[in-house]
Design a protein around this motif. Structure first.
Motif, PDB file in Angstrom:
ATOM      1  N   SER A  49       0.834  -1.213   0.000  1.00 47.30           N
ATOM      2  CA  SER A  49       0.000   0.000   0.000  1.00 47.30           C
ATOM      3  C   SER A  49       0.863   1.256   0.000  1.00 47.30           C
ATOM      4  CB  SER A  49      -0.923   0.019   1.218  1.00 47.30           C
ATOM      5  OG  SER A  49      -1.837  -1.032   1.164  1.00 47.30           O
ATOM      6  N   PHE A  50       1.923   1.233   0.777  1.00 45.49           N
ATOM      7  CA  PHE A  50       2.836   2.375   0.853  1.00 45.49           C
ATOM      8  C   PHE A  50       3.504   2.628  -0.500  1.00 45.49           C
ATOM      9  CE2 PHE A  50       7.148   4.020   1.725  1.00 45.49           C
ATOM     10  CZ  PHE A  50       6.800   5.243   2.283  1.00 45.49           C
ATOM     11  N   LEU A  51       4.003   1.576  -1.119  1.00 39.57           N
ATOM     12  CA  LEU A  51       4.668   1.721  -2.417  1.00 39.57           C
ATOM     13  C   LEU A  51       3.672   2.155  -3.501  1.00 39.57           C
ATOM     14  CD1 LEU A  51       7.098  -1.323  -2.348  1.00 39.57           C
ATOM     15  CD2 LEU A  51       7.622   1.083  -1.888  1.00 39.57           C
ATOM     16  N   HIS A  52       2.453   1.644  -3.413  1.00 35.80           N
ATOM     17  CA  HIS A  52       1.410   2.056  -4.356  1.00 35.80           C
ATOM     18  C   HIS A  52       1.098   3.545  -4.180  1.00 35.80           C
ATOM     19  CE1 HIS A  52      -2.065   1.814  -6.949  1.00 35.80           C
ATOM     20  NE2 HIS A  52      -2.808   2.345  -5.988  1.00 35.80           N
ATOM     21  N   ALA A  53       1.031   3.995  -2.934  1.00 35.81           N
ATOM     22  CA  ALA A  53       0.767   5.413  -2.655  1.00 35.81           C
ATOM     23  C   ALA A  53       1.873   6.305  -3.208  1.00 35.81           C
ATOM     24  CB  ALA A  53       0.601   5.628  -1.157  1.00 35.81           C
ATOM     25  N   LEU A  54       3.080   5.765  -3.293  1.00 33.70           N
ATOM     26  CA  LEU A  54       4.196   6.517  -3.862  1.00 33.70           C
ATOM     27  C   LEU A  54       4.149   6.541  -5.392  1.00 33.70           C
ATOM     28  CD1 LEU A  54       7.179   5.339  -1.624  1.00 33.70           C
ATOM     29  CD2 LEU A  54       5.997   7.544  -1.560  1.00 33.70           C
ATOM     30  N   GLY A  55       3.234   5.759  -5.955  1.00 38.44           N
ATOM     31  CA  GLY A  55       3.081   5.729  -7.399  1.00 38.44           C
ATOM     32  C   GLY A  55       3.952   4.712  -8.101  1.00 38.44           C
ATOM     33  N   LEU A  56       4.525   3.780  -7.352  1.00 33.06           N
ATOM     34  CA  LEU A  56       5.358   2.755  -7.980  1.00 33.06           C
ATOM     35  C   LEU A  56       4.487   1.713  -8.670  1.00 33.06           C
ATOM     36  CD1 LEU A  56       8.026   2.179  -5.198  1.00 33.06           C
ATOM     37  CD2 LEU A  56       8.308   3.395  -7.342  1.00 33.06           C
ATOM     38  N   PRO A  57       4.856   1.304  -9.852  1.00 36.04           N
ATOM     39  CA  PRO A  57       4.090   0.267 -10.565  1.00 36.04           C
ATOM     40  C   PRO A  57       4.399  -1.105  -9.958  1.00 36.04           C
ATOM     41  CG  PRO A  57       5.969   0.961 -11.879  1.00 36.04           C
ATOM     42  CD  PRO A  57       5.953   1.825 -10.653  1.00 36.04           C
ATOM     43  N   LEU A  58       3.507  -1.578  -9.101  1.00 31.41           N
ATOM     44  CA  LEU A  58       3.769  -2.812  -8.353  1.00 31.41           C
ATOM     45  C   LEU A  58       3.902  -4.034  -9.258  1.00 31.41           C
ATOM     46  CD1 LEU A  58       1.529  -2.324  -5.199  1.00 31.41           C
ATOM     47  CD2 LEU A  58       3.971  -1.886  -5.478  1.00 31.41           C
ATOM     48  N   GLY A  59       3.119  -4.091 -10.327  1.00 34.09           N
ATOM     49  CA  GLY A  59       3.235  -5.218 -11.251  1.00 34.09           C
ATOM     50  C   GLY A  59       4.619  -5.290 -11.862  1.00 34.09           C
ATOM     51  N   GLU A  60       5.117  -4.160 -12.303  1.00 31.09           N
ATOM     52  CA  GLU A  60       6.459  -4.111 -12.888  1.00 31.09           C
ATOM     53  C   GLU A  60       7.518  -4.438 -11.836  1.00 31.09           C
ATOM     54  OE1 GLU A  60       9.371  -0.916 -15.142  1.00 31.09           O
ATOM     55  OE2 GLU A  60       7.208  -0.563 -15.145  1.00 31.09           O
ATOM     56  N   LEU A  61       7.305  -3.949 -10.625  1.00 28.55           N
ATOM     57  CA  LEU A  61       8.246  -4.237  -9.542  1.00 28.55           C
ATOM     58  C   LEU A  61       8.302  -5.734  -9.260  1.00 28.55           C
ATOM     59  CD1 LEU A  61      10.203  -3.136  -7.432  1.00 28.55           C
ATOM     60  CD2 LEU A  61       8.253  -2.743  -5.922  1.00 28.55           C
ATOM     61  N   HIS A  62       7.140  -6.384  -9.248  1.00 23.98           N
ATOM     62  CA  HIS A  62       7.105  -7.840  -9.037  1.00 23.98           C
ATOM     63  C   HIS A  62       7.871  -8.570 -10.149  1.00 23.98           C
ATOM     64  CE1 HIS A  62       4.562  -8.483  -5.531  1.00 23.98           C
ATOM     65  NE2 HIS A  62       3.793  -7.482  -5.943  1.00 23.98           N
ATOM     66  N   HIS A  63       7.700  -8.142 -11.387  1.00 24.97           N
ATOM     67  CA  HIS A  63       8.418  -8.764 -12.511  1.00 24.97           C
ATOM     68  C   HIS A  63       9.924  -8.567 -12.381  1.00 24.97           C
ATOM     69  CE1 HIS A  63       4.997 -10.119 -14.761  1.00 24.97           C
ATOM     70  NE2 HIS A  63       4.459  -8.905 -14.770  1.00 24.97           N
ATOM     71  N   LEU A  64      10.340  -7.371 -12.006  1.00 31.83           N
ATOM     72  CA  LEU A  64      11.772  -7.103 -11.830  1.00 31.83           C
ATOM     73  C   LEU A  64      12.360  -7.954 -10.712  1.00 31.83           C
ATOM     74  CD1 LEU A  64      11.769  -3.222 -12.214  1.00 31.83           C
ATOM     75  CD2 LEU A  64      12.746  -4.879 -13.809  1.00 31.83           C
ATOM     76  N   ILE A  65      11.615  -8.092  -9.638  1.00 32.39           N
ATOM     77  CA  ILE A  65      12.084  -8.919  -8.508  1.00 32.39           C
ATOM     78  C   ILE A  65      12.184 -10.378  -8.930  1.00 32.39           C
ATOM     79  CG2 ILE A  65      11.457  -9.803  -6.229  1.00 32.39           C
ATOM     80  CD1 ILE A  65      10.341  -6.965  -5.636  1.00 32.39           C
ATOM     81  N   ASP A  66      11.145 -10.863  -9.609  1.00 37.39           N
ATOM     82  CA  ASP A  66      11.160 -12.260 -10.093  1.00 37.39           C
ATOM     83  C   ASP A  66      12.368 -12.517 -10.991  1.00 37.39           C
ATOM     84  OD1 ASP A  66       8.865 -12.867  -8.677  1.00 37.39           O
ATOM     85  OD2 ASP A  66       7.546 -12.657 -10.427  1.00 37.39           O
ATOM     86  N   ASP A  67      12.637 -11.579 -11.901  1.00 36.86           N
ATOM     87  CA  ASP A  67      13.792 -11.725 -12.796  1.00 36.86           C
ATOM     88  C   ASP A  67      15.103 -11.724 -12.015  1.00 36.86           C
ATOM     89  OD1 ASP A  67      12.130 -11.866 -14.976  1.00 36.86           O
ATOM     90  OD2 ASP A  67      12.464  -9.773 -15.604  1.00 36.86           O
TER      91      ASP A  67
END
Length: 70
Positions: A49-67
């Protein structure tokens, strides 16, 4: 500081460390890295929720982490 808040924060921190350790073991990584902690932290509603409030694209972040974990 409120004891209930401190206990809750301690429990959440312990849970994230346990999940991040399990994640490192799942990927056969010998060393716990910050990426494991970030991945485990994103499972917590507060962090996502905090990262979403900052405007970070969580889907893209999840993909980057997975990679990064592969």
């Amino acid at each position: 500081m409120n004891q209930n808040f401190t206990a809750s924060l301690t429990n959440a921190t312990e849970e994230v460390l346990q999940k991040s350790t399990a994640l490192a073991m799942t990927y056969n990584h010998a060393v716990l890295q910050p990426i494991h902690i970030l991945a485990a932290s994103l499972e917590h509603n507060f962090v996502s929720s905090f990262l979403h409030a900052l405007g970070l694209p969580l889907g893209e972040l999840h993909h980057l982490i997975d990679d990064a974990l592969k």
